[in-house]
Design a protein around this motif. Sequence first.
Motif, mmCIF file in Angstrom:
data_model
loop_
_atom_site.group_PDB
_atom_site.id
_atom_site.type_symbol
_atom_site.label_atom_id
_atom_site.label_comp_id
_atom_site.label_asym_id
_atom_site.label_seq_id
_atom_site.Cartn_x
_atom_site.Cartn_y
_atom_site.Cartn_z
ATOM 1 N N MET A 1 45.177 37.680 48.960
ATOM 2 C CA MET A 1 45.842 38.621 48.082
ATOM 3 C C MET A 1 45.958 37.999 46.695
ATOM 4 N N HIS A 2 45.722 38.791 45.679
ATOM 5 C CA HIS A 2 45.934 38.390 44.290
ATOM 6 C C HIS A 2 47.089 39.211 43.750
ATOM 7 N N GLN A 3 48.000 38.545 43.076
ATOM 8 C CA GLN A 3 49.114 39.242 42.447
ATOM 9 C C GLN A 3 49.299 38.650 41.063
ATOM 10 N N GLY A 4 49.400 39.495 40.057
ATOM 11 C CA GLY A 4 49.600 38.991 38.714
ATOM 12 C C GLY A 4 49.945 40.070 37.726
ATOM 13 N N PHE A 5 50.217 39.634 36.501
ATOM 14 C CA PHE A 5 50.589 40.552 35.428
ATOM 15 C C PHE A 5 49.461 40.751 34.422
ATOM 16 N N ASP A 6 48.444 39.904 34.450
ATOM 17 C CA ASP A 6 47.381 39.908 33.451
ATOM 18 C C ASP A 6 46.289 40.914 33.817
ATOM 19 N N ILE A 7 46.159 41.966 33.016
ATOM 20 C CA ILE A 7 45.179 43.006 33.327
ATOM 21 C C ILE A 7 43.745 42.502 33.183
ATOM 22 N N SER A 8 43.489 41.597 32.246
ATOM 23 C CA SER A 8 42.116 41.108 32.081
ATOM 24 C C SER A 8 41.682 40.284 33.298
ATOM 25 N N GLU A 9 42.584 39.486 33.839
ATOM 26 C CA GLU A 9 42.275 38.731 35.052
ATOM 27 C C GLU A 9 42.046 39.681 36.229
ATOM 28 N N TYR A 10 42.849 40.718 36.304
ATOM 29 C CA TYR A 10 42.744 41.733 37.347
ATOM 30 C C TYR A 10 41.381 42.423 37.275
ATOM 31 N N GLN A 11 40.956 42.789 36.062
ATOM 32 C CA GLN A 11 39.670 43.463 35.898
ATOM 33 C C GLN A 11 38.499 42.527 36.214
ATOM 34 N N LYS A 12 38.600 41.266 35.818
ATOM 35 C CA LYS A 12 37.541 40.298 36.119
ATOM 36 C C LYS A 12 37.398 40.113 37.624
ATOM 37 N N LEU A 13 38.523 40.026 38.321
ATOM 38 C CA LEU A 13 38.479 39.851 39.772
ATOM 39 C C LEU A 13 37.885 41.086 40.446
ATOM 40 N N ARG A 14 38.256 42.261 39.992
ATOM 41 C CA ARG A 14 37.676 43.489 40.562
ATOM 42 C C ARG A 14 36.169 43.541 40.327
ATOM 43 N N THR A 15 35.724 43.143 39.150
ATOM 44 C CA THR A 15 34.292 43.112 38.840
ATOM 45 C C THR A 15 33.574 42.149 39.777
ATOM 46 N N PHE A 16 34.142 40.961 39.984
ATOM 47 C CA PHE A 16 33.562 39.978 40.901
ATOM 48 C C PHE A 16 33.436 40.566 42.303
ATOM 49 N N LEU A 17 34.487 41.196 42.788
ATOM 50 C CA LEU A 17 34.479 41.764 44.137
ATOM 51 C C LEU A 17 33.412 42.851 44.271
ATOM 52 N N GLU A 18 33.310 43.697 43.267
ATOM 53 C CA GLU A 18 32.310 44.773 43.305
ATOM 54 C C GLU A 18 30.891 44.221 43.255
ATOM 55 N N GLN A 19 30.666 43.192 42.430
ATOM 56 C CA GLN A 19 29.330 42.598 42.310
ATOM 57 C C GLN A 19 28.890 41.915 43.597
ATOM 58 N N HIS A 20 29.840 41.406 44.360
ATOM 59 C CA HIS A 20 29.519 40.693 45.595
ATOM 60 C C HIS A 20 29.704 41.553 46.847
ATOM 61 N N GLY A 21 29.962 42.829 46.649
ATOM 62 C CA GLY A 21 30.071 43.747 47.783
ATOM 63 C C GLY A 21 31.259 43.475 48.690
ATOM 64 N N ILE A 22 32.329 42.938 48.130
ATOM 65 C CA ILE A 22 33.524 42.630 48.909
ATOM 66 C C ILE A 22 34.477 43.821 48.821
ATOM 67 N N LYS A 23 34.836 44.354 49.972
ATOM 68 C CA LYS A 23 35.745 45.494 50.020
ATOM 69 C C LYS A 23 37.158 45.023 49.682
ATOM 70 N N TYR A 24 37.853 45.799 48.862
ATOM 71 C CA TYR A 24 39.207 45.434 48.451
ATOM 72 C C TYR A 24 40.066 46.676 48.295
ATOM 73 N N TRP A 25 41.363 46.455 48.278
ATOM 74 C CA TRP A 25 42.344 47.500 48.033
ATOM 75 C C TRP A 25 43.183 47.035 46.864
#
Length: 93
Positions: A1-25
């Motif tokens: 689980m990732h939890q944070g306040f930084d939207i740029s970090e949140y967007q970078k992590l989502r991009t990484f997950l999508e690029q690697h085909g990792i399912k996330y919520w």
Amino acid sequence: MHQGFDISEYQKLRTFLEQHGIKYWNYVIDTASQADFPKIMYFFTPVLFLAPRAFKGSRGIPADQLKTYLIYVKQKDEEKVKDYRKNADIQNK
């Protein structure tokens, strides 16, 4: 689980997950609008162009902490995410 306040970090992590085909919520919690206020005010918020927090206020809460970003991945993918975040932290230093 990732939890944070930084939207740029949140967007970078989502991009990484999508690029690697990792399912996330993902969830975004608006810290400032968690207070209860009269139900009739929900009607007035769009009419008056106000956010729900306008009735509670966000005084005392730093602007960069008004939203909490949560990302959940399956347990089998947690190690990949930890490695990514560790490498990202090293690159940012």
